[in-house]
Write a protein that holds these residues in place. Structure first.
Motif, PDB file in Angstrom:
ATOM      1  N   VAL A   9       0.834  -1.214   0.000  1.00  0.00           N
ATOM      2  CA  VAL A   9       0.000   0.000   0.000  1.00  0.00           C
ATOM      3  C   VAL A   9       0.863   1.256   0.000  1.00  0.00           C
ATOM      4  CG1 VAL A   9      -2.094  -1.000   0.957  1.00  0.00           C
ATOM      5  CG2 VAL A   9      -0.311  -0.251   2.513  1.00  0.00           C
ATOM      6  N   LEU A  10       0.592   2.104  -0.969  1.00  0.00           N
ATOM      7  CA  LEU A  10       1.330   3.345  -1.163  1.00  0.00           C
ATOM      8  C   LEU A  10       0.317   4.450  -1.431  1.00  0.00           C
ATOM      9  CD1 LEU A  10       4.467   3.705  -3.412  1.00  0.00           C
ATOM     10  CD2 LEU A  10       2.650   5.381  -3.491  1.00  0.00           C
ATOM     11  N   GLY A  11       0.379   5.524  -0.632  1.00  0.00           N
ATOM     12  CA  GLY A  11      -0.607   6.596  -0.753  1.00  0.00           C
ATOM     13  C   GLY A  11      -0.185   7.737  -1.648  1.00  0.00           C
ATOM     14  N   SER A  12       1.117   8.023  -1.723  1.00  0.00           N
ATOM     15  CA  SER A  12       1.594   9.104  -2.574  1.00  0.00           C
ATOM     16  C   SER A  12       3.080   8.932  -2.828  1.00  0.00           C
ATOM     17  CB  SER A  12       1.324  10.473  -1.945  1.00  0.00           C
ATOM     18  OG  SER A  12       2.102  10.653  -0.773  1.00  0.00           O
ATOM     19  N   PHE A  24       6.055   2.145  -7.981  1.00  0.00           N
ATOM     20  CA  PHE A  24       5.605   3.118  -6.994  1.00  0.00           C
ATOM     21  C   PHE A  24       4.282   3.770  -7.409  1.00  0.00           C
ATOM     22  CE2 PHE A  24      10.012   4.067  -4.969  1.00  0.00           C
ATOM     23  CZ  PHE A  24       9.899   2.891  -4.236  1.00  0.00           C
ATOM     24  N   ALA A  25       3.383   2.992  -7.947  1.00  0.00           N
ATOM     25  CA  ALA A  25       2.058   3.506  -8.293  1.00  0.00           C
ATOM     26  C   ALA A  25       1.181   3.526  -7.047  1.00  0.00           C
ATOM     27  CB  ALA A  25       1.415   2.632  -9.364  1.00  0.00           C
ATOM     28  N   VAL A  26       0.356   4.574  -6.903  1.00  0.00           N
ATOM     29  CA  VAL A  26      -0.563   4.669  -5.767  1.00  0.00           C
ATOM     30  C   VAL A  26      -1.498   3.464  -5.788  1.00  0.00           C
ATOM     31  CG1 VAL A  26      -2.450   5.993  -4.741  1.00  0.00           C
ATOM     32  CG2 VAL A  26      -0.432   7.169  -5.645  1.00  0.00           C
ATOM     33  N   THR A  27      -1.717   2.860  -4.627  1.00  0.00           N
ATOM     34  CA  THR A  27      -2.424   1.592  -4.523  1.00  0.00           C
ATOM     35  C   THR A  27      -3.937   1.761  -4.553  1.00  0.00           C
ATOM     36  OG1 THR A  27      -0.619   0.919  -3.058  1.00  0.00           O
ATOM     37  CG2 THR A  27      -2.525  -0.533  -3.176  1.00  0.00           C
ATOM     38  N   GLU A  28      -4.597   1.058  -5.471  1.00  0.00           N
ATOM     39  CA  GLU A  28      -6.051   1.122  -5.575  1.00  0.00           C
ATOM     40  C   GLU A  28      -6.735   0.524  -4.351  1.00  0.00           C
ATOM     41  OE1 GLU A  28      -7.149  -0.784  -9.179  1.00  0.00           O
ATOM     42  OE2 GLU A  28      -6.336   0.805 -10.481  1.00  0.00           O
TER      43      GLU A  28
END
Length: 305
Positions: free
Chosen positions: A198-201, A266-270
């Protein structure tokens, strides 16, 4: 619910507890001691169990008659013992779902010792057969804010060993992590052993500097320091050596990677919106929401807001 009272590294356990209680879910909060932090959860309806992560006997007693566990061990020594003790307790009492918070990258060849330990902890929970779901979180906004707070009052600079201002950091709010954890704990059954990065930004060092400068209307700049300088500064401020070694290795890896903002990895996680039910916070949103707190702890009493 482990780490339920919260701490200095994100307090996801506290956020998860409060969110579950707001939904009317029964929560047994596993805490080290009763204090003001735990009193708030008690007022919201949480049941308490006072124990020690590293005492397998107390962990085993805490796991009795629970169906799901949230496991979040702080960034300090003892993870192997804590994971083994929790796996034993969960298996003994027939726990069917365990949400395990780990670092964004978790593998046997990950760049930091903590990430490698996280991976081994994942294997322990899977061998125990307790329905583990691995929540792999990027760098917490809270951690970065704490690091900034260590240098701004004295230097007026963000002092980190991150190379130039284009270095990219994958980040996320602890509250967004908590929302996903709640979704995994209360949602439909999922395949045991599934990992959720999980990556937010995605923020460059320049983005982080700009967010603080805009929110506080203050001239703030980035000052690169060596690994040795940074390590000495944070150890002198009381950071534990385990956390310092992890972060020092992480900074080296991010410098060496020289990743671009558009890197697929490093794409924001859906999943933040799909499972957590809300769009991820940006770093600047986080700073604005914590402005009063950060004005005291990071920028000093005279900061303009």
């Amino acid at each position: 619910m482990t780490s339920a009272a919260g701490g200095i590294q994100g307090s996801t356990g506290r956020h998860v507890s409060e969110m579950l209680l707001a939904r009317g879910v029964r929560v047994r909060a596993f805490v080290r001691q009763i204090d003001q932090r735990s009193d708030r959860l008690k007022s919201l309806g949480a049941e308490f169990f006072v124990g020690d992560f590293l005492d397998a006997r107390s962990v085993e007693q805490a796991a009795k008659d629970v169906s799901s566990i949230y496991f979040a061990y702080p960034v300090q020594d003892g993870l192997a013992d804590a994971a083994a003790g929790m796996a034993f307790a969960a298996r003994r009492h027939g726990v069917s779902r365990l949400v395990n918070l780990v670092m964004y990258r978790s593998s046997i060849d990950a760049p930091t010792p903590r990430m490698r330990q996280n991976y081994l902890a994942e294997q322990v929970f899977e061998w125990a057969g307790v329905g583990p779901l691995h929540l792999r979180a990027a760098v917490f906004y809270e951690t970065v804010a704490r690091l900034i707070g260590a240098s701004l009052p004295v230097r007026g600079a963000i002092r980190l060993p991150l190379g130039n201002e284009s270095t990219i950091l994958p980040m996320i709010s602890a509250e967004d992590v908590a929302r996903i954890a709640v979704g995994l704990l209360t949602g439909p059954e999922r395949a045991a052993g599934t990992a959720y990065p999980v990556l937010g930004s995605v923020n460059s060092v320049a983005d982080i500097v700009g967010a603080f400068a805009r929110v506080f209307n203050r001239d703030i700049h980035y000052e690169e320091v060596t690994d040795e300088e940074w390590r000495s500064e944070v150890l002198a401020r009381g950071w534990n050596s385990h956390a310092v070694e992890h972060l020092s290795s992480l900074w080296k890896a991010l410098r060496a990677a020289a990743l671009s903002r558009g890197t697929t990895r490093f794409a924001v996680t859906e999943a933040i919106e799909e499972i957590g039910g809300a769009k991820p916070k940006t770093f600047e949103q986080f700073v604005r929401e914590r402005q009063s707190e950060l004005a005291v702890t990071a920028l000093g009493a005279n900061a303009k807001g």
